[in-house]
Design a protein around this motif. Structure first.
Motif, PDB file in Angstrom:
ATOM      1  N   THR A   4      -0.452 -33.233 -33.141  1.00 15.57           N
ATOM      2  CA  THR A   4       0.569 -34.493 -32.991  1.00 15.57           C
ATOM      3  C   THR A   4       1.382 -34.041 -31.937  1.00 15.57           C
ATOM      4  OG1 THR A   4       0.301 -35.037 -35.280  1.00 15.57           O
ATOM      5  CG2 THR A   4       1.913 -35.976 -34.242  1.00 15.57           C
ATOM      6  N   LEU A   5       1.918 -33.067 -31.793  1.00 17.15           N
ATOM      7  CA  LEU A   5       3.008 -32.804 -30.797  1.00 17.15           C
ATOM      8  C   LEU A   5       2.184 -32.685 -29.310  1.00 17.15           C
ATOM      9  CD1 LEU A   5       4.994 -29.979 -32.533  1.00 17.15           C
ATOM     10  CD2 LEU A   5       5.689 -32.330 -32.040  1.00 17.15           C
ATOM     11  N   LEU A   6       1.076 -32.168 -29.392  1.00 16.33           N
ATOM     12  CA  LEU A   6       0.364 -32.166 -27.858  1.00 16.33           C
ATOM     13  C   LEU A   6       0.068 -33.675 -27.462  1.00 16.33           C
ATOM     14  CD1 LEU A   6      -2.228 -29.151 -28.321  1.00 16.33           C
ATOM     15  CD2 LEU A   6      -0.229 -29.345 -26.674  1.00 16.33           C
ATOM     16  N   TRP A   7      -0.292 -34.630 -28.499  1.00 22.31           N
ATOM     17  CA  TRP A   7      -0.400 -36.101 -28.031  1.00 22.31           C
ATOM     18  C   TRP A   7       1.003 -36.413 -27.782  1.00 22.31           C
ATOM     19  CZ3 TRP A   7      -4.366 -38.302 -26.451  1.00 22.31           C
ATOM     20  CH2 TRP A   7      -5.600 -37.978 -26.617  1.00 22.31           C
ATOM     21  N   GLY A  49       2.422 -34.374 -13.990  1.00 20.82           N
ATOM     22  CA  GLY A  49       0.892 -34.057 -13.892  1.00 20.82           C
ATOM     23  C   GLY A  49       0.402 -32.721 -14.639  1.00 20.82           C
ATOM     24  N   VAL A  50       1.211 -31.813 -14.198  1.00 20.13           N
ATOM     25  CA  VAL A  50       0.696 -30.467 -14.730  1.00 20.13           C
ATOM     26  C   VAL A  50       0.990 -30.137 -16.072  1.00 20.13           C
ATOM     27  CG1 VAL A  50       1.552 -27.756 -14.714  1.00 20.13           C
ATOM     28  CG2 VAL A  50       1.180 -29.346 -12.530  1.00 20.13           C
ATOM     29  N   VAL A  51       2.086 -31.011 -16.570  1.00 18.22           N
ATOM     30  CA  VAL A  51       2.291 -30.798 -18.134  1.00 18.22           C
ATOM     31  C   VAL A  51       1.379 -31.846 -18.693  1.00 18.22           C
ATOM     32  CG1 VAL A  51       3.787 -31.800 -19.883  1.00 18.22           C
ATOM     33  CG2 VAL A  51       4.610 -30.411 -17.768  1.00 18.22           C
ATOM     34  N   THR A  52       0.930 -32.877 -18.115  1.00 18.29           N
ATOM     35  CA  THR A  52      -0.066 -33.618 -18.704  1.00 18.29           C
ATOM     36  C   THR A  52      -1.647 -33.040 -18.826  1.00 18.29           C
ATOM     37  OG1 THR A  52       0.845 -35.575 -17.748  1.00 18.29           O
ATOM     38  CG2 THR A  52      -1.420 -36.025 -18.710  1.00 18.29           C
ATOM     39  N   VAL A  53      -1.871 -32.197 -17.783  1.00 15.88           N
ATOM     40  CA  VAL A  53      -3.254 -31.644 -17.566  1.00 15.88           C
ATOM     41  C   VAL A  53      -3.141 -30.416 -18.645  1.00 15.88           C
ATOM     42  CG1 VAL A  53      -4.542 -30.152 -15.996  1.00 15.88           C
ATOM     43  CG2 VAL A  53      -3.841 -32.338 -15.268  1.00 15.88           C
ATOM     44  N   LEU A  54      -2.226 -29.733 -18.801  1.00 14.23           N
ATOM     45  CA  LEU A  54      -1.971 -28.713 -19.763  1.00 14.23           C
ATOM     46  C   LEU A  54      -2.231 -29.200 -21.101  1.00 14.23           C
ATOM     47  CD1 LEU A  54       0.648 -26.327 -18.025  1.00 14.23           C
ATOM     48  CD2 LEU A  54      -1.857 -26.035 -18.368  1.00 14.23           C
ATOM     49  N   ALA A  55      -1.543 -30.239 -21.545  1.00 10.39           N
ATOM     50  CA  ALA A  55      -1.377 -30.680 -23.041  1.00 10.39           C
ATOM     51  C   ALA A  55      -2.692 -31.354 -23.258  1.00 10.39           C
ATOM     52  CB  ALA A  55      -0.345 -31.637 -23.311  1.00 10.39           C
ATOM     53  N   VAL A  79       1.396 -35.250 -24.232  1.00 11.36           N
ATOM     54  CA  VAL A  79       0.615 -36.081 -23.186  1.00 11.36           C
ATOM     55  C   VAL A  79       1.156 -37.405 -22.919  1.00 11.36           C
ATOM     56  CG1 VAL A  79      -1.679 -37.137 -22.771  1.00 11.36           C
ATOM     57  CG2 VAL A  79      -1.311 -34.977 -23.586  1.00 11.36           C
ATOM     58  N   VAL A  80       1.707 -38.152 -24.075  1.00  5.12           N
ATOM     59  CA  VAL A  80       2.069 -39.646 -23.882  1.00  5.12           C
ATOM     60  C   VAL A  80       3.334 -39.595 -22.944  1.00  5.12           C
ATOM     61  CG1 VAL A  80       2.789 -41.833 -25.168  1.00  5.12           C
ATOM     62  CG2 VAL A  80       0.921 -40.624 -25.783  1.00  5.12           C
ATOM     63  N   LEU A  81       4.223 -38.557 -23.314  1.00  7.68           N
ATOM     64  CA  LEU A  81       5.583 -38.629 -22.735  1.00  7.68           C
ATOM     65  C   LEU A  81       5.475 -38.259 -21.281  1.00  7.68           C
ATOM     66  CD1 LEU A  81       7.938 -36.842 -25.552  1.00  7.68           C
ATOM     67  CD2 LEU A  81       7.670 -39.530 -24.541  1.00  7.68           C
ATOM     68  N   SER A  82       4.810 -37.241 -21.054  1.00  4.96           N
ATOM     69  CA  SER A  82       4.432 -36.942 -19.497  1.00  4.96           C
ATOM     70  C   SER A  82       3.611 -37.969 -18.631  1.00  4.96           C
ATOM     71  CB  SER A  82       3.887 -35.760 -19.341  1.00  4.96           C
ATOM     72  OG  SER A  82       2.436 -35.682 -20.032  1.00  4.96           O
ATOM     73  N   VAL A  83       2.777 -38.846 -19.298  1.00  4.58           N
ATOM     74  CA  VAL A  83       2.337 -39.775 -18.555  1.00  4.58           C
ATOM     75  C   VAL A  83       3.296 -41.028 -18.441  1.00  4.58           C
ATOM     76  CG1 VAL A  83       0.661 -41.740 -18.937  1.00  4.58           C
ATOM     77  CG2 VAL A  83      -0.115 -39.523 -19.410  1.00  4.58           C
ATOM     78  N   VAL A  84       4.022 -41.262 -19.343  1.00  2.94           N
ATOM     79  CA  VAL A  84       5.171 -42.387 -19.166  1.00  2.94           C
ATOM     80  C   VAL A  84       6.127 -41.872 -18.073  1.00  2.94           C
ATOM     81  CG1 VAL A  84       7.158 -43.414 -20.225  1.00  2.94           C
ATOM     82  CG2 VAL A  84       4.940 -43.417 -21.485  1.00  2.94           C
ATOM     83  N   ALA A  85       6.332 -40.609 -18.179  1.00  5.11           N
ATOM     84  CA  ALA A  85       7.489 -39.935 -16.957  1.00  5.11           C
ATOM     85  C   ALA A  85       6.882 -40.017 -15.685  1.00  5.11           C
ATOM     86  CB  ALA A  85       7.742 -38.654 -17.317  1.00  5.11           C
TER      87      ALA A  85
END
Length: 90
Positions: free
Chosen positions: A41-44, A71-77, A47-53
């Protein structure tokens, strides 16, 4: 006669009898949330917060570093979610 539910995800708790099973602990049972569920749940959420950012940075005209960082945070998560999903299938 005991009935085993084929859709049950966990093993049923033993009932007290001549040989009682392990004592129930708080947070243990069929409705308990595992650490894996919390992490997923935290990883999702990450992902959502980094895409929105990243989208907000695009509309705001932010620097390339902000886009790369989100983008790096999104890819890692997302990669961690994929790895955990593949590892869970084995």
């Amino acid at each position: 006669m005991t009935h085993q539910d084929p859709y049950r995800l966990s093993t049923p708790r033993t009932t007290p009898g001549p040989t009682p099973g392990p004592a129930p602990t708080p947070g243990d049972g069929p409705d308990a949330v595992s650490r894996g569920d919390v992490l997923r749940t935290l990883l999702w959420a990450v992902v959502v917060l980094s895409v929105v950012a990243n989208m907000v940075a695009s509309f705001a005209g932010a620097s390339v570093l902000v886009h790369l960082a989100s983008g790096v945070v999104t890819v890692l998560a997302a990669g961690t979610l994929v790895l955990r999903g593949l590892r869970g299938r084995r």
